[in-house]
Design a protein around this motif. Sequence first.
Motif, PDB file in Angstrom:
ATOM      1  N   LYS A  63       0.957  -1.186  -0.066  1.00 57.72           N
ATOM      2  CA  LYS A  63       0.011  -0.085   0.143  1.00 57.72           C
ATOM      3  C   LYS A  63       0.975   1.166   0.037  1.00 57.72           C
ATOM      4  CE  LYS A  63      -4.397  -2.098   2.185  1.00 57.72           C
ATOM      5  NZ  LYS A  63      -5.046  -1.664   3.238  1.00 57.72           N
ATOM      6  N   ALA A  64       1.963   1.223   0.774  1.00 60.95           N
ATOM      7  CA  ALA A  64       2.775   2.392   0.955  1.00 60.95           C
ATOM      8  C   ALA A  64       3.561   2.708  -0.252  1.00 60.95           C
ATOM      9  CB  ALA A  64       3.771   2.121   1.993  1.00 60.95           C
ATOM     10  N   ALA A  65       4.044   1.237  -0.985  1.00 58.99           N
ATOM     11  CA  ALA A  65       4.620   1.525  -2.598  1.00 58.99           C
ATOM     12  C   ALA A  65       3.543   2.258  -3.378  1.00 58.99           C
ATOM     13  CB  ALA A  65       4.977   0.287  -2.712  1.00 58.99           C
ATOM     14  N   MET A  66       2.219   1.792  -3.533  1.00 59.43           N
ATOM     15  CA  MET A  66       1.381   2.064  -4.192  1.00 59.43           C
ATOM     16  C   MET A  66       0.996   3.569  -3.924  1.00 59.43           C
ATOM     17  SD  MET A  66      -1.421  -1.097  -4.681  1.00 59.43           S
ATOM     18  CE  MET A  66      -2.590  -0.490  -3.835  1.00 59.43           C
ATOM     19  N   LEU A  67       1.025   4.073  -2.707  1.00 54.67           N
ATOM     20  CA  LEU A  67       0.686   5.369  -2.465  1.00 54.67           C
ATOM     21  C   LEU A  67       1.794   5.987  -2.798  1.00 54.67           C
ATOM     22  CD1 LEU A  67      -0.853   5.113   1.102  1.00 54.67           C
ATOM     23  CD2 LEU A  67      -2.002   5.747  -0.969  1.00 54.67           C
ATOM     24  N   GLN A  68       3.015   5.803  -2.697  1.00 53.79           N
ATOM     25  CA  GLN A  68       4.347   6.380  -3.228  1.00 53.79           C
ATOM     26  C   GLN A  68       4.219   6.360  -4.719  1.00 53.79           C
ATOM     27  OE1 GLN A  68       6.462   7.745  -0.987  1.00 53.79           O
ATOM     28  NE2 GLN A  68       7.572   8.747  -2.757  1.00 53.79           N
ATOM     29  N   VAL A  69       3.811   5.332  -5.371  1.00 51.77           N
ATOM     30  CA  VAL A  69       3.644   5.487  -6.999  1.00 51.77           C
ATOM     31  C   VAL A  69       2.704   6.801  -7.291  1.00 51.77           C
ATOM     32  CG1 VAL A  69       2.919   4.370  -8.957  1.00 51.77           C
ATOM     33  CG2 VAL A  69       4.773   3.278  -7.450  1.00 51.77           C
ATOM     34  N   SER A  70       1.470   6.703  -6.415  1.00 54.35           N
ATOM     35  CA  SER A  70       0.204   7.564  -6.778  1.00 54.35           C
ATOM     36  C   SER A  70       0.821   8.911  -6.436  1.00 54.35           C
ATOM     37  CB  SER A  70      -0.867   6.920  -5.983  1.00 54.35           C
ATOM     38  OG  SER A  70      -1.962   7.916  -6.073  1.00 54.35           O
ATOM     39  N   LEU A  71       1.497   8.992  -5.556  1.00 56.61           N
ATOM     40  CA  LEU A  71       1.875  10.293  -5.038  1.00 56.61           C
ATOM     41  C   LEU A  71       2.963  10.909  -6.048  1.00 56.61           C
ATOM     42  CD1 LEU A  71       2.090  12.755  -2.710  1.00 56.61           C
ATOM     43  CD2 LEU A  71       4.094  11.597  -1.921  1.00 56.61           C
TER      44      LEU A  71
END
Length: 178
Positions: A63-71
């Motif tokens: 989730k953190a990686a996805m959020l980082q990518v999303s960010l």
Amino acid sequence: MPPKQKGKSGPKKKGAKDGPVKLDDKDLLRRAEIDIACLQSLLEVKSQEALTSRQHEQDWREKAAMLQVSLENQRVDLLDITSNMQRQYKEMQDQLLKRGAATEAQARVLSAQLTSKDAEIAQLMDKQVQQQRIHDNEVTEMQKKQNILQSEFADMLKDTVQHLHAQRRAAYAQIAHV
């Protein structure tokens, strides 16, 4: 749970001494098996908790990686939008400056044309005034000539009338003599 009592904890078993109780091998074995089973159960629970924790950790990391990518994508999108807006702003500013310059140039041209037309109108008005003066002078001259011709014609008419009267009197006088 009921509150613990102070002092005596209940009836003592027969033959029990106040020291550690000695167990035979079977009891120790059974107790060891129970301890091992408890420890195995505890180990399984702890293993399951560790596995669940690792799974949650992995989920959170994903989730953190996805959020980082999303960010990061949002940052890129924001930069794209910002640069696009800046480009559009510069284009609009350039267009406005060009329009302003074109409008100023057109205003100068129109002002020059207006000045030219004003000069033409002034020339035409001067010419009209001169023509009017010439016309007025011609009319005045013609009126003077007409007055002179009227006066001459009146004098000529008088002379002719007087001459005709004189001829008539002479003709009457000749007729009267005859």
